[in-house]
Motif scaffolding. Structure first.
Motif, PDB file in Angstrom:
ATOM      1  N   TRP A  52     -65.244 -74.465 -43.979  1.00 14.38           N
ATOM      2  CA  TRP A  52     -64.961 -75.446 -45.017  1.00 14.38           C
ATOM      3  C   TRP A  52     -66.210 -75.797 -45.815  1.00 14.38           C
ATOM      4  O   TRP A  52     -66.147 -75.970 -47.036  1.00 14.38           O
ATOM      5  N   ALA A  53     -67.368 -75.890 -45.142  1.00 14.50           N
ATOM      6  CA  ALA A  53     -68.612 -76.214 -45.846  1.00 14.50           C
ATOM      7  C   ALA A  53     -68.998 -75.116 -46.824  1.00 14.50           C
ATOM      8  O   ALA A  53     -69.547 -75.395 -47.901  1.00 14.50           O
ATOM      9  N   VAL A  54     -68.708 -73.883 -46.490  1.00 11.52           N
ATOM     10  CA  VAL A  54     -69.034 -72.781 -47.399  1.00 11.52           C
ATOM     11  C   VAL A  54     -68.024 -72.718 -48.539  1.00 11.52           C
ATOM     12  O   VAL A  54     -68.381 -72.451 -49.704  1.00 11.52           O
ATOM     13  N   VAL A  55     -66.768 -72.978 -48.245  1.00  9.67           N
ATOM     14  CA  VAL A  55     -65.734 -72.894 -49.286  1.00  9.67           C
ATOM     15  C   VAL A  55     -65.957 -73.928 -50.367  1.00  9.67           C
ATOM     16  O   VAL A  55     -65.819 -73.642 -51.578  1.00  9.67           O
ATOM     17  N   ILE A  56     -66.330 -75.160 -50.002  1.00 14.94           N
ATOM     18  CA  ILE A  56     -66.514 -76.217 -50.998  1.00 14.94           C
ATOM     19  C   ILE A  56     -67.919 -76.196 -51.601  1.00 14.94           C
ATOM     20  O   ILE A  56     -68.261 -77.085 -52.389  1.00 14.94           O
ATOM     21  N   THR A  57     -68.728 -75.215 -51.245  1.00 10.03           N
ATOM     22  CA  THR A  57     -70.099 -75.071 -51.766  1.00 10.03           C
ATOM     23  C   THR A  57     -70.901 -76.364 -51.518  1.00 10.03           C
ATOM     24  O   THR A  57     -71.397 -77.025 -52.430  1.00 10.03           O
ATOM     25  N   SER A  58     -71.013 -76.696 -50.250  1.00  4.88           N
ATOM     26  CA  SER A  58     -71.708 -77.913 -49.843  1.00  4.88           C
ATOM     27  C   SER A  58     -73.207 -77.658 -49.689  1.00  4.88           C
ATOM     28  O   SER A  58     -73.746 -76.635 -50.147  1.00  4.88           O
ATOM     29  N   TRP A  59     -73.887 -78.601 -49.016  1.00  9.63           N
ATOM     30  CA  TRP A  59     -75.320 -78.496 -48.764  1.00  9.63           C
ATOM     31  C   TRP A  59     -75.668 -77.250 -47.962  1.00  9.63           C
ATOM     32  O   TRP A  59     -76.779 -76.744 -48.042  1.00  9.63           O
ATOM     33  N   LEU A  60     -74.709 -76.737 -47.148  1.00 10.07           N
ATOM     34  CA  LEU A  60     -74.984 -75.536 -46.351  1.00 10.07           C
ATOM     35  C   LEU A  60     -75.196 -74.323 -47.263  1.00 10.07           C
ATOM     36  O   LEU A  60     -76.049 -73.471 -46.985  1.00 10.07           O
ATOM     37  N   VAL A  61     -74.454 -74.236 -48.337  1.00 10.65           N
ATOM     38  CA  VAL A  61     -74.650 -73.138 -49.285  1.00 10.65           C
ATOM     39  C   VAL A  61     -75.996 -73.263 -49.987  1.00 10.65           C
ATOM     40  O   VAL A  61     -76.694 -72.262 -50.214  1.00 10.65           O
ATOM     41  N   ARG A  62     -76.383 -74.490 -50.350  1.00 11.54           N
ATOM     42  CA  ARG A  62     -77.699 -74.676 -50.960  1.00 11.54           C
ATOM     43  C   ARG A  62     -78.825 -74.294 -49.996  1.00 11.54           C
ATOM     44  O   ARG A  62     -79.838 -73.714 -50.401  1.00 11.54           O
ATOM     45  N   LEU A  63     -78.623 -74.587 -48.686  1.00  7.70           N
ATOM     46  CA  LEU A  63     -79.616 -74.176 -47.692  1.00  7.70           C
ATOM     47  C   LEU A  63     -79.690 -72.654 -47.589  1.00  7.70           C
ATOM     48  O   LEU A  63     -80.779 -72.074 -47.415  1.00  7.70           O
ATOM     49  N   ASP A  64     -78.550 -72.000 -47.699  1.00  6.59           N
ATOM     50  CA  ASP A  64     -78.544 -70.530 -47.699  1.00  6.59           C
ATOM     51  C   ASP A  64     -79.400 -69.973 -48.832  1.00  6.59           C
ATOM     52  O   ASP A  64     -80.195 -69.042 -48.633  1.00  6.59           O
ATOM     53  N   TRP A  65     -79.257 -70.548 -50.023  1.00  9.42           N
ATOM     54  CA  TRP A  65     -80.029 -70.044 -51.158  1.00  9.42           C
ATOM     55  C   TRP A  65     -81.519 -70.359 -51.017  1.00  9.42           C
ATOM     56  O   TRP A  65     -82.372 -69.560 -51.405  1.00  9.42           O
ATOM     57  N   GLN A  66     -81.838 -71.490 -50.463  1.00  4.74           N
ATOM     58  CA  GLN A  66     -83.247 -71.829 -50.272  1.00  4.74           C
ATOM     59  C   GLN A  66     -83.919 -70.868 -49.302  1.00  4.74           C
ATOM     60  O   GLN A  66     -85.051 -70.427 -49.517  1.00  4.74           O
ATOM     61  N   VAL A  67     -83.232 -70.532 -48.210  1.00  9.32           N
ATOM     62  CA  VAL A  67     -83.786 -69.577 -47.244  1.00  9.32           C
ATOM     63  C   VAL A  67     -83.906 -68.199 -47.882  1.00  9.32           C
ATOM     64  O   VAL A  67     -84.878 -67.467 -47.653  1.00  9.32           O
ATOM     65  N   MET A  68     -82.933 -67.822 -48.705  1.00  8.79           N
ATOM     66  CA  MET A  68     -82.995 -66.513 -49.353  1.00  8.79           C
ATOM     67  C   MET A  68     -84.182 -66.425 -50.313  1.00  8.79           C
ATOM     68  O   MET A  68     -84.892 -65.424 -50.353  1.00  8.79           O
ATOM     69  N   PHE A  69     -84.429 -67.513 -51.100  1.00  8.21           N
ATOM     70  CA  PHE A  69     -85.571 -67.506 -52.021  1.00  8.21           C
ATOM     71  C   PHE A  69     -86.911 -67.595 -51.289  1.00  8.21           C
ATOM     72  O   PHE A  69     -87.938 -67.187 -51.832  1.00  8.21           O
ATOM     73  N   PHE A  70     -86.889 -68.103 -50.075  1.00  5.27           N
ATOM     74  CA  PHE A  70     -88.120 -68.167 -49.283  1.00  5.27           C
ATOM     75  C   PHE A  70     -88.598 -66.766 -48.888  1.00  5.27           C
ATOM     76  O   PHE A  70     -89.790 -66.537 -48.718  1.00  5.27           O
ATOM     77  N   ARG A  71     -87.682 -65.833 -48.729  1.00  5.87           N
ATOM     78  CA  ARG A  71     -87.963 -64.434 -48.389  1.00  5.87           C
ATOM     79  C   ARG A  71     -88.833 -64.336 -47.122  1.00  5.87           C
ATOM     80  O   ARG A  71     -90.024 -64.045 -47.184  1.00  5.87           O
ATOM     81  N   PRO A  72     -88.232 -64.569 -45.976  1.00  4.15           N
ATOM     82  CA  PRO A  72     -89.023 -64.536 -44.736  1.00  4.15           C
ATOM     83  C   PRO A  72     -89.673 -63.187 -44.479  1.00  4.15           C
ATOM     84  O   PRO A  72     -90.752 -63.115 -43.868  1.00  4.15           O
ATOM     85  N   TYR A  73     -89.034 -62.095 -44.898  1.00  3.48           N
ATOM     86  CA  TYR A  73     -89.613 -60.765 -44.644  1.00  3.48           C
ATOM     87  C   TYR A  73     -90.909 -60.553 -45.414  1.00  3.48           C
ATOM     88  O   TYR A  73     -91.696 -59.650 -45.077  1.00  3.48           O
ATOM     89  N   GLN A  74     -91.161 -61.364 -46.449  1.00  2.84           N
ATOM     90  CA  GLN A  74     -92.446 -61.307 -47.139  1.00  2.84           C
ATOM     91  C   GLN A  74     -93.440 -62.319 -46.585  1.00  2.84           C
ATOM     92  O   GLN A  74     -94.653 -62.066 -46.575  1.00  2.84           O
ATOM     93  N   GLN A  75     -92.960 -63.444 -46.093  1.00  4.31           N
ATOM     94  CA  GLN A  75     -93.855 -64.467 -45.547  1.00  4.31           C
ATOM     95  C   GLN A  75     -94.472 -64.014 -44.224  1.00  4.31           C
ATOM     96  O   GLN A  75     -95.647 -64.290 -43.962  1.00  4.31           O
ATOM     97  N   TRP A  76     -93.683 -63.329 -43.402  1.00  5.14           N
ATOM     98  CA  TRP A  76     -94.185 -62.844 -42.098  1.00  5.14           C
ATOM     99  C   TRP A  76     -93.936 -61.330 -42.012  1.00  5.14           C
ATOM    100  O   TRP A  76     -93.146 -60.847 -41.199  1.00  5.14           O
ATOM    101  N   SER A  77     -94.629 -60.639 -42.846  1.00  2.00           N
ATOM    102  CA  SER A  77     -94.435 -59.185 -42.904  1.00  2.00           C
ATOM    103  C   SER A  77     -94.988 -58.460 -41.687  1.00  2.00           C
ATOM    104  O   SER A  77     -94.613 -57.314 -41.429  1.00  2.00           O
TER     105      SER A  77
END
Length: 346
Positions: A52-77
């Motif tokens: 339900w949180a993903v369907v209504i585009t809640s804060w969980l979706v915004r957290l998904d985008w923030q983690v994606m823009f953080f790019r962990p594979y570049q931060q800890w290569s």
């Protein structure tokens, strides 16, 4: 001088296994207790809340985008190579083969098919439930996202929930589910939880899944493990049916070996009773005795000396040439015309 061989750690492990009973006296089968029902209901509610949180585009979706823009594979290569190997613990093929090999050995030693059947049922439920959710919700992954901030639902994707995470929960959690002691069950449960969460975070690190995908995959795998006691009667009936089928097959094979082959049975031979010969037959036998078949004469085998056989005329003489008799002048040669003897006297 004879010395005792020093036992290695592997020798001690096999010696301990040999002392264990082949057929355990009691196999603890988990039951659907009230505590397990409460956990199942709570996990199902958590599953629905994530969806339900993903369907209504809640804060969980915004957290998904923030983690994606953080790019962990570049931060800890520097840990990228390790994560590439660690994420294999969530792939269905390699993990299923490893766990099936261990459970197969355990089934053979304990003379029961329950471990392998429980693994098969759990993997079947995993494919049905997770596969249906993936296809039904059709969410796109971070690498294929189209609009920033959107939930990317119903666009033909197949990453929600995370299959790697759900597979890690089920595959490694089945070892804890089938543990024979409560202590082993607790340790294996904690180990499988850490392993599955590590696999899920590895997919987030590599950028193949959203963080919400991992949370939903962990809940999906836990639901399957919690629901397995409901399928224990089905597993028991399947095991009994397989053993009955094996026993019938052995009986048929034993009967086929004991029965003579079809071609070896011959038709009975009818013997004609003996009767006295008629008078005309006796007269015929006495009148023609020469008509009776003569008895064959059997000659003993002839043993020849080894070596090539030569004709008598070709053999070399074994004595000196000439006659061995002393010469007599008054004798003539056999076959020659007799000579006239001188007449003496008057």
């Amino acid at each position: 001088m004879r010395t005792n061989r020093k036992l290695t750690r592997l020798d001690r492990v096999f010696a301990r296994l040999d002392r264990e009973p082949e057929r355990p006296a009691h196999i603890d089968v988990p039951k659907m207790s009230r505590h397990r029902v409460v956990l199942f209901a709570a996990t199902l509610a958590f599953y629905g809340a994530i969806v339900w949180a993903v369907v209504i585009t809640s804060w969980l979706v915004r957290l998904d985008w923030q983690v994606m823009f953080f790019r962990p594979y570049q931060q800890w290569s520097e840990i990228h190579a390790f994560v590439d190997y660690y994420v294999v613990l969530g792939q269905r093929g390699p993990t299923a083969v490893m766990v099936a090999a261990w459970l197969g050995w355990r089934s053979w030693r304990q003379h029961t098919l329950r471990p392998l059947l429980a693994l098969g049922v759990s993997l079947l439920l995993l494919n049905i439930t997770v596969g249906a959710a993936k296809i039904g919700m059709g969410r796109l992954g971070p690498h294929y996202a189209t609009s920033i901030g959107s939930n990317e639902m119903w666009l033909g994707g197949d990453i929600f929930p995370s299959g790697h995470t759900a597979n890690a929960v089920v595959t490694w959690g089945i070892l804890a589910y089938l543990a024979s002691t409560p202590r082993a069950r607790r340790w294996l449960s904690a180990l499988s939880a850490v392993t599955s969460l590590g696999v899920g975070l590895s997919t987030v690190y590599l950028g193949t899944h959203w963080l919400s995908d991992v949370l939903l995959g962990w809940a999906a795998g836990l639901l399957i493990l919690l629901a397995l006691p409901w399928f224990e009667p089905l597993i028991a009936r399947a095991e009994t049916g397989i053993f009955d089928l094996r026993d019938r097959w052995r009986e048929r094979r034993a009967d086929a070996v004991a029965a003579p082959p079809a071609g070896s049975v011959t038709a009975p031979v009818l013997l004609k009773p003996l009767s006295a010969p008629a008078d005309d037959e006796v007269a015929a036998c006495e009148a023609a005795p020469a008509a009776r078949p003569a008895r064959a004469i059997v000659h003993p085998p002839v043993y020849l000396a080894p070596g090539p056989h030569t004709a008598r005329a070709d053999r070399m003489p074994v004595t000196p040439a000439g006659s061995r008799r002393p010469p007599h002048p008054d004798r003539s040669t056999r076959g020659a015309a007799p000579t006239a003897r001188p007449l003496t006297g008057g």
